[in-house]
Design a protein around this motif. Structure first.
Motif, PDB file in Angstrom:
ATOM      1  N   UNK A 117       0.814  -1.094   0.096  1.00 29.39           N
ATOM      2  CA  UNK A 117       0.091   0.145  -0.099  1.00 29.39           C
ATOM      3  C   UNK A 117       0.787   1.117  -0.113  1.00 29.39           C
ATOM      4  N   UNK A 118       0.576   2.018  -0.918  1.00 23.66           N
ATOM      5  CA  UNK A 118       1.580   3.252  -1.037  1.00 23.66           C
ATOM      6  C   UNK A 118       0.520   4.512  -0.899  1.00 23.66           C
ATOM      7  N   UNK A 119       0.905   5.516  -0.012  1.00 23.47           N
ATOM      8  CA  UNK A 119       0.217   6.582   0.378  1.00 23.47           C
ATOM      9  C   UNK A 119       1.357   7.918   0.014  1.00 23.47           C
ATOM     10  N   UNK A 120       0.514   8.663  -0.921  1.00 22.01           N
ATOM     11  CA  UNK A 120       1.595   9.595  -1.027  1.00 22.01           C
ATOM     12  C   UNK A 120       1.835  10.670  -0.004  1.00 22.01           C
ATOM     13  N   UNK A 121       0.847  10.749   0.681  1.00 17.24           N
ATOM     14  CA  UNK A 121       0.984  11.655   2.081  1.00 17.24           C
ATOM     15  C   UNK A 121       1.600  10.803   3.000  1.00 17.24           C
ATOM     16  N   UNK A 122       2.668  11.357   3.535  1.00 11.48           N
ATOM     17  CA  UNK A 122       3.504  10.191   4.811  1.00 11.48           C
ATOM     18  C   UNK A 122       2.572  10.533   5.983  1.00 11.48           C
ATOM     19  N   UNK A 123       1.852  11.593   6.278  1.00 12.38           N
ATOM     20  CA  UNK A 123       1.139  11.459   7.453  1.00 12.38           C
ATOM     21  C   UNK A 123       0.088  10.262   7.541  1.00 12.38           C
ATOM     22  N   UNK A 164      -9.125  10.432  11.144  1.00  9.92           N
ATOM     23  CA  UNK A 164      -8.413  10.011   9.829  1.00  9.92           C
ATOM     24  C   UNK A 164      -8.381   8.702   9.650  1.00  9.92           C
ATOM     25  N   UNK A 165      -7.702   8.132   8.438  1.00  7.74           N
ATOM     26  CA  UNK A 165      -7.713   6.827   7.918  1.00  7.74           C
ATOM     27  C   UNK A 165      -7.185   5.911   9.056  1.00  7.74           C
ATOM     28  N   UNK A 166      -7.858   4.731   9.120  1.00  6.36           N
ATOM     29  CA  UNK A 166      -7.476   3.747  10.228  1.00  6.36           C
ATOM     30  C   UNK A 166      -7.308   2.414   9.489  1.00  6.36           C
ATOM     31  N   UNK A 167      -6.586   1.418   9.773  1.00  7.10           N
ATOM     32  CA  UNK A 167      -6.582   0.086   9.562  1.00  7.10           C
ATOM     33  C   UNK A 167      -7.830  -0.548   9.819  1.00  7.10           C
ATOM     34  N   UNK A 168      -8.346  -1.409   8.671  1.00  2.75           N
ATOM     35  CA  UNK A 168      -9.880  -1.941   9.062  1.00  2.75           C
ATOM     36  C   UNK A 168     -10.019  -2.936  10.193  1.00  2.75           C
ATOM     37  N   UNK A 169      -8.884  -3.612  10.532  1.00  2.25           N
ATOM     38  CA  UNK A 169      -8.677  -4.681  11.528  1.00  2.25           C
ATOM     39  C   UNK A 169      -7.742  -4.190  12.620  1.00  2.25           C
ATOM     40  N   UNK A 170      -8.042  -3.773  13.962  1.00  5.59           N
ATOM     41  CA  UNK A 170      -7.054  -3.062  14.649  1.00  5.59           C
ATOM     42  C   UNK A 170      -7.507  -4.054  16.061  1.00  5.59           C
ATOM     43  N   UNK A 199      -4.202  -3.824  18.757  1.00  5.05           N
ATOM     44  CA  UNK A 199      -3.716  -3.094  19.083  1.00  5.05           C
ATOM     45  C   UNK A 199      -3.098  -1.964  18.551  1.00  5.05           C
ATOM     46  N   UNK A 200      -2.896  -0.911  19.078  1.00  3.94           N
ATOM     47  CA  UNK A 200      -2.242   0.638  18.470  1.00  3.94           C
ATOM     48  C   UNK A 200      -3.442   1.385  18.146  1.00  3.94           C
ATOM     49  N   UNK A 201      -4.766   1.089  18.458  1.00  6.58           N
ATOM     50  CA  UNK A 201      -5.820   2.133  17.942  1.00  6.58           C
ATOM     51  C   UNK A 201      -5.382   3.460  18.129  1.00  6.58           C
ATOM     52  N   UNK A 202      -5.499   4.299  17.298  1.00  8.11           N
ATOM     53  CA  UNK A 202      -5.386   5.896  17.485  1.00  8.11           C
ATOM     54  C   UNK A 202      -3.767   6.081  17.539  1.00  8.11           C
ATOM     55  N   UNK A 203      -2.969   5.359  16.991  1.00 15.08           N
ATOM     56  CA  UNK A 203      -1.328   5.422  17.224  1.00 15.08           C
ATOM     57  C   UNK A 203      -0.818   5.599  15.672  1.00 15.08           C
ATOM     58  N   UNK A 204      -1.670   5.576  14.810  1.00 10.79           N
ATOM     59  CA  UNK A 204      -1.384   5.842  13.318  1.00 10.79           C
ATOM     60  C   UNK A 204      -1.397   4.443  12.485  1.00 10.79           C
ATOM     61  N   UNK A 205      -1.587   4.680  11.287  1.00  7.10           N
ATOM     62  CA  UNK A 205      -1.833   3.441  10.360  1.00  7.10           C
ATOM     63  C   UNK A 205      -0.731   2.428  10.685  1.00  7.10           C
ATOM     64  N   UNK A 254      -1.358   0.603  13.825  1.00 13.19           N
ATOM     65  CA  UNK A 254      -2.615  -0.034  14.040  1.00 13.19           C
ATOM     66  C   UNK A 254      -2.468  -1.203  12.988  1.00 13.19           C
ATOM     67  N   UNK A 255      -1.629  -1.344  11.918  1.00 11.09           N
ATOM     68  CA  UNK A 255      -1.681  -2.532  11.049  1.00 11.09           C
ATOM     69  C   UNK A 255      -0.558  -3.568  11.837  1.00 11.09           C
ATOM     70  N   UNK A 256       0.319  -3.250  12.539  1.00  5.75           N
ATOM     71  CA  UNK A 256       1.378  -3.719  13.139  1.00  5.75           C
ATOM     72  C   UNK A 256       1.124  -5.136  13.683  1.00  5.75           C
ATOM     73  N   UNK A 257      -0.051  -5.202  14.794  1.00  5.68           N
ATOM     74  CA  UNK A 257      -0.449  -6.479  15.348  1.00  5.68           C
ATOM     75  C   UNK A 257      -2.013  -6.434  15.165  1.00  5.68           C
ATOM     76  N   UNK A 258      -2.487  -7.447  14.493  1.00  5.32           N
ATOM     77  CA  UNK A 258      -3.950  -7.829  14.534  1.00  5.32           C
ATOM     78  C   UNK A 258      -4.427  -8.808  15.077  1.00  5.32           C
ATOM     79  N   UNK A 259      -4.013  -9.153  16.394  1.00  5.04           N
ATOM     80  CA  UNK A 259      -4.374 -10.162  17.008  1.00  5.04           C
ATOM     81  C   UNK A 259      -3.905 -11.626  16.526  1.00  5.04           C
ATOM     82  N   UNK A 260      -4.793 -12.741  16.453  1.00  4.94           N
ATOM     83  CA  UNK A 260      -4.366 -13.868  16.035  1.00  4.94           C
ATOM     84  C   UNK A 260      -4.030 -14.060  14.697  1.00  4.94           C
TER      85      UNK A 260
END
Length: 142
Positions: free
Chosen positions: A94-100, A109-115, A117-123, A126-132
């Motif tokens: 996934x490429x995003x032009x805006x580094x934010x 703002x945009x969030x990972x669809x499956x969160x 841990x990490x909610x509200x800490x940036x995409x 949020x995408x780093x660990x999605x449970x099992x």
């Protein structure tokens, strides 16, 4: 190529002021057609004032040599790795032009669809660990 561009122009002209987002295939699935995305992105901006554009590059990664995603000019570019890098289907890019996009911490703002841990800490977080989830596909990416 010209037919595709003419079709997009017609759609833009038939919908003045109504278009806010564009989602464009880079290479269509059936039939396989290389879409002139760079020209369409520019046309969407200049003729329709569209500010957010996404390109689906699922078929492009292994077909277009030296794919230069930033030069396309879209805000988002998505592609997968299972077709070309022999990874399981969940491995994607996934490429995003805006580094934010990777560090956004503002509510709404945009969030990972499956969160998990990490909610509200940036995409990125949020995408780093999605449970099992099975992380094998991501570890298989070259």
């Amino acid at each position: 190529s010209e037919e595709i561009i003419d079709g997009v122009k017609t759609t833009i002209r038939q919908n003045p002021g109504k278009l806010r987002f564009a989602y464009i295939d880079h290479i269509t699935s059936q039939p396989s057609i290389l879409v002139p995305v760079k020209e369409i992105v520019q046309m969407c901006r200049e003729e329709a004032g569209i500010e957010e554009i996404a390109v689906d590059g699922a078929h492009a990664l292994g077909v277009i040599p030296e794919l230069d995603v930033p030069s396309i000019g879209a805000e988002y570019y998505m592609t997968n790795l299972h077709k070309w890098a022999f990874t399981p289907p969940a491995a994607t890019l996934f490429y995003a032009k805006n580094p934010r996009m990777s560090t956004a911490k503002i509510e709404g703002e945009i969030h990972h669809p499956i969160v998990s841990w990490g909610w509200g800490q940036g995409m990125k977080e949020e995408a780093l660990w999605a449970g099992t989830r099975d992380y094998t596909p991501m570890l298989c990416a070259p």
